[in-house]
Motif scaffolding. Sequence first.
Motif, short mmCIF file in Angstrom:
data_model
loop_
_atom_site.label_atom_id
_atom_site.label_comp_id
_atom_site.label_asym_id
_atom_site.label_seq_id
_atom_site.Cartn_x
_atom_site.Cartn_y
_atom_site.Cartn_z
N VAL A 158 44.15 36.73 37.03
CA VAL A 158 44.27 35.53 37.85
C VAL A 158 44.59 34.32 36.95
O VAL A 158 43.79 33.40 36.83
CB VAL A 158 42.99 35.25 38.67
N PRO A 159 45.74 34.27 36.29
CA PRO A 159 46.08 33.10 35.47
C PRO A 159 46.21 31.88 36.38
O PRO A 159 46.76 31.97 37.48
CB PRO A 159 47.43 33.49 34.86
N SER A 160 45.71 30.72 35.92
CA SER A 160 45.59 29.60 36.84
C SER A 160 45.77 28.24 36.17
O SER A 160 45.55 28.08 34.97
CB SER A 160 44.19 29.62 37.49
N ASN A 161 46.18 27.26 37.02
CA ASN A 161 46.07 25.84 36.75
C ASN A 161 45.22 25.27 37.89
O ASN A 161 45.75 24.66 38.81
CB ASN A 161 47.44 25.15 36.75
N PHE A 162 43.94 25.49 37.86
CA PHE A 162 43.07 25.14 38.99
C PHE A 162 42.67 23.67 38.88
O PHE A 162 42.20 23.22 37.85
CB PHE A 162 41.82 26.02 38.98
N ARG A 189 34.26 35.40 41.33
CA ARG A 189 33.16 36.37 41.43
C ARG A 189 33.23 37.12 42.76
O ARG A 189 32.98 38.33 42.81
CB ARG A 189 31.82 35.66 41.28
N ALA A 190 33.60 36.41 43.83
CA ALA A 190 33.73 37.08 45.13
C ALA A 190 34.83 38.13 45.10
O ALA A 190 34.66 39.25 45.61
CB ALA A 190 34.03 36.04 46.22
N ARG A 191 35.97 37.81 44.51
CA ARG A 191 37.06 38.79 44.43
C ARG A 191 36.63 40.00 43.59
O ARG A 191 36.99 41.13 43.90
CB ARG A 191 38.32 38.15 43.83
N ALA A 192 35.89 39.76 42.52
CA ALA A 192 35.40 40.87 41.70
C ALA A 192 34.48 41.78 42.52
O ALA A 192 34.59 43.01 42.49
CB ALA A 192 34.66 40.33 40.47
N ILE A 193 33.56 41.16 43.26
CA ILE A 193 32.59 41.93 44.05
C ILE A 193 33.28 42.70 45.16
O ILE A 193 33.01 43.89 45.38
CB ILE A 193 31.52 40.98 44.62
N GLU A 194 34.18 42.05 45.89
CA GLU A 194 34.84 42.69 47.03
C GLU A 194 35.74 43.84 46.61
O GLU A 194 35.72 44.92 47.21
CB GLU A 194 35.69 41.65 47.77
N ALA A 195 36.54 43.60 45.56
CA ALA A 195 37.50 44.62 45.12
C ALA A 195 36.88 45.61 44.15
O ALA A 195 37.48 46.63 43.84
CB ALA A 195 38.72 43.96 44.48
N GLN A 196 35.67 45.29 43.66
CA GLN A 196 35.00 46.11 42.65
C GLN A 196 35.92 46.32 41.44
O GLN A 196 36.09 47.42 40.93
CB GLN A 196 34.53 47.43 43.24
N CYS A 197 36.51 45.22 41.02
CA CYS A 197 37.42 45.18 39.87
C CYS A 197 36.95 44.14 38.87
O CYS A 197 36.31 43.15 39.22
CB CYS A 197 38.84 44.81 40.32
N TRP A 198 37.31 44.35 37.61
CA TRP A 198 37.19 43.30 36.62
C TRP A 198 38.18 42.19 36.97
O TRP A 198 39.30 42.47 37.39
CB TRP A 198 37.48 43.84 35.23
N ILE A 199 37.77 40.96 36.78
CA ILE A 199 38.64 39.81 36.99
C ILE A 199 38.88 39.14 35.65
O ILE A 199 37.93 38.80 34.93
CB ILE A 199 38.03 38.80 37.99
N VAL A 200 40.16 38.96 35.32
CA VAL A 200 40.56 38.40 34.02
C VAL A 200 41.35 37.13 34.32
O VAL A 200 42.49 37.19 34.77
CB VAL A 200 41.41 39.40 33.22
N ALA A 201 40.72 35.97 34.09
CA ALA A 201 41.27 34.70 34.58
C ALA A 201 41.41 33.69 33.44
O ALA A 201 40.46 32.99 33.09
CB ALA A 201 40.38 34.13 35.68
N ALA A 202 42.62 33.62 32.87
CA ALA A 202 42.94 32.61 31.87
C ALA A 202 43.41 31.35 32.60
O ALA A 202 44.20 31.42 33.53
CB ALA A 202 44.04 33.12 30.94
N ALA A 203 42.93 30.19 32.15
CA ALA A 203 43.22 28.95 32.88
C ALA A 203 43.59 27.82 31.93
O ALA A 203 43.24 27.83 30.75
CB ALA A 203 42.00 28.54 33.71
N SER A 204 44.29 26.84 32.49
CA SER A 204 44.60 25.62 31.76
C SER A 204 43.45 24.63 31.91
O SER A 204 42.76 24.60 32.93
CB SER A 204 45.88 24.99 32.31
#
Length: 281
Positions: A182-186, A200-215
């Motif tokens: 989930v690369p982002s400019n949030f 965290r919600a997306r990780a829990i729902e999909a049961q996946c690791w979430i890798v989120a690099a951001a600016s």
Amino acid sequence: MRVSVVQMNQGSDKAANLAQARRLVEAAVAADRPGLVSLPETWTNLGGGRDARMAAAEVLPPRGSGEEGGEAYELMRGLARAHGIHVHGGSIIEAGGDKLFNTTVVFDPDGREVARYRKIHLFDITGPDGTGYRESALYGAGEELATFEAGGTTFGLTICYDMRFAEQYTALRRMGAEAIFVPSNFTLQTGKDHWEALLRARAIEAQCWIVAAASWGQYEERGGLRSVYGHSLVADPWGHVVAKCSDGVGWATARLDHAVTARVRRDMPVLEHRDARRIRL
């Protein structure tokens, strides 16, 4: 597999952004020895208006052609080869005819492009302070989901605003994803309230690791300054944040553990339960 999320403070100077990305990727590799490094959304340009974005855009070579690409494309390819790692290119601005595209490219340790994804959900919102964002005025929307395999893990690709659409993450899980980028400019205002909660919600729902690099930090846009939240992170399939950047540029590194993924999915088989109820997302 060890993954590093790189947190940048990019602006409208593409050459400076490329130099910053190179420095941070090389520092992360030297310090933490990851097998994969991930960059933020549009790390080649942030701010400066339409002209700056157009100047930063690159025409991407046809998939699988091996042809030379633009400066950012070749930087990522070169870093992958030089360090023997996968490089997830966050996203760059792709020149695509009448519209630009917000596009991820991924390279394997031999410098081959192994995945490409155009952002599907465009950021057309009004922020809490009244600031308007109209990504669709300049960018076209992607139409296809994408995954790739690295180090025995299947990764799914999303970009920033996509994170608000849970069905996309369920679809990637159905495609075999065990980790999702989930690369982002949030924005700072939405980030302080929604960034970690949504990831965290997306990780829990999909049961996946979430890798989120951001600016992170400030950038100039339309004669004023805007702020992005940063706090790049990695979350596990139970929703725990296992690595996180503070304020400033830098990186964070975590190990993706297949045993954790397998245990979470075995003990709470939500995908099978969803199928049993004939819900199709």
